[in-house]
Design a protein around this motif. Structure first.
Motif, mmCIF file in Angstrom:
data_model
loop_
_atom_site.group_PDB
_atom_site.id
_atom_site.type_symbol
_atom_site.label_atom_id
_atom_site.label_comp_id
_atom_site.label_asym_id
_atom_site.label_seq_id
_atom_site.Cartn_x
_atom_site.Cartn_y
_atom_site.Cartn_z
ATOM 1 N N ASP A 1 16.597 -43.483 26.764
ATOM 2 C CA ASP A 1 16.289 -43.783 25.366
ATOM 3 C C ASP A 1 16.509 -42.585 24.445
ATOM 4 O OD1 ASP A 1 13.868 -42.984 26.949
ATOM 5 O OD2 ASP A 1 12.999 -42.852 24.938
ATOM 6 N N ASP B 1 19.910 -51.884 24.594
ATOM 7 C CA ASP B 1 18.567 -52.252 24.146
ATOM 8 C C ASP B 1 18.376 -51.987 22.652
ATOM 9 O OD1 ASP B 1 16.086 -53.361 24.465
ATOM 10 O OD2 ASP B 1 15.449 -52.005 26.050
ATOM 11 N N HIS B 2 17.170 -52.207 22.197
ATOM 12 C CA HIS B 2 16.823 -52.293 20.784
ATOM 13 C C HIS B 2 17.282 -51.093 19.968
ATOM 14 C CE1 HIS B 2 13.476 -49.368 21.191
ATOM 15 N NE2 HIS B 2 13.396 -49.879 22.416
ATOM 16 N N GLU B 3 17.788 -51.367 18.770
ATOM 17 C CA GLU B 3 18.105 -50.364 17.761
ATOM 18 C C GLU B 3 19.140 -49.332 18.216
ATOM 19 O OE1 GLU B 3 14.107 -49.350 15.649
ATOM 20 O OE2 GLU B 3 13.645 -50.166 17.652
ATOM 21 N N SER B 4 19.972 -49.720 19.161
ATOM 22 C CA SER B 4 21.050 -48.835 19.589
ATOM 23 C C SER B 4 22.304 -49.120 18.776
ATOM 24 C CB SER B 4 21.328 -48.999 21.082
ATOM 25 O OG SER B 4 20.293 -48.439 21.850
ATOM 26 N N SER C 1 20.271 -53.900 17.146
ATOM 27 C CA SER C 1 21.380 -53.097 17.641
ATOM 28 C C SER C 1 22.661 -53.456 16.905
ATOM 29 C CB SER C 1 21.571 -53.308 19.146
ATOM 30 O OG SER C 1 20.490 -52.751 19.869
ATOM 31 N N GLY D 1 16.865 -47.997 24.488
ATOM 32 C CA GLY D 1 16.612 -48.171 23.067
ATOM 33 C C GLY D 1 16.909 -46.939 22.227
ATOM 34 N N ARG D 2 17.386 -47.197 20.992
ATOM 35 C CA ARG D 2 17.613 -46.175 19.966
ATOM 36 C C ARG D 2 18.629 -45.117 20.385
ATOM 37 N NH1 ARG D 2 11.341 -45.540 17.724
ATOM 38 N NH2 ARG D 2 11.134 -47.726 17.121
#
Length: 212
Positions: A170, A133-136, A118, A152-153
């Motif tokens: 997400d 969360d992940h890859e945001s 992230s 995420g994202r």
């Protein structure tokens, strides 16, 4: 652990949260700068003064203490105009995962979580118990409030305010200058500046297309 001192621009509620995390991370001395400060005003023995023109004492840094996104940008601009060192504050209880990137001037509060890969832009607040969360991606001068969730994202623009307990599911995108009300749930992309509330989040005020 950080040593030395921190000059905090502002003396409101968010500045007090900043001060608590600063002390928890090892700053030994604090000075608050607030134009409306009264003579002798202080927090935990750390003084508030109405002006500060520098120079910065050796080993000290500076930090924007406003919870308002636009005011915080102005504070960072003041810091940059004076070429003062700009701190980044991350609470010891926060979780910063592998390959997460946090820019200067950010505040990551107690029990916040920033997932792997992230990115968090300059001058952001990831407040108490908030989850990114992940890859945001969180744009500059955005405030992710207490106990809110960015799944995420997701992509949040600049000057976004995500209210307490709000959720962005997400892979959602939120454009610049959008306010999400407390407890709202974002279930579709939001591309127009304004204020959105409810489950799912719907606009109550719109100012047209989001600025570039």
């Amino acid at each position: 652990m950080t040593t030395g001192g921190l000059i905090i621009l502002g003396f409101g509620g968010h500045a007090r949260s900043v001060a608590e995390v600063a002390l928890a991370t090892g700053y030994e001395d604090l000075i608050f700068v607030e134009p409306t400060a009264s003579p002798g005003e202080n927090l935990w023995g750390h003084p508030a003064q109405s002006t500060f023109d520098g120079p910065i004492p050796p080993g000290w840094q500076t930090f924007p203490g406003s919870g308002d996104n636009r005011t915080r940008r102005a504070q960072v601009q003041t810091i940059q105009d004076h070429a003062w060192p700009l701190a980044t504050l991350i609470a010891p209880s926060a979780t910063i995962c592998r390959d997460a990137s946090i820019a200067s001037g950010c505040f990551v509060a107690h029990h916040a979580h920033i997932g792997p890969l992230s990115t968090v832009g300059t001058g952001c607040i990831i407040n108490t118990g908030a989850l990114v969360d992940h890859e945001s991606s969180i744009g500059e001068f955005t405030h992710v409030s207490v106990n809110s969730t960015v799944a995420g994202r997701c992509r949040l623009g600049r000057f976004v305010f995500l209210g307490a307990g709000a959720t962005v599911i997400d892979k959602m995108s939120i454009a610049d200058s959008i306010t999400i009300g407390a407890g709202a749930v974002v279930t579709e992309p939001l591309m127009h500046a304004g204020t959105y509330v409810g489950i799912p989040a719907r606009p109550i005020q719109s100012t047209g297309a989001a600025p570039s």
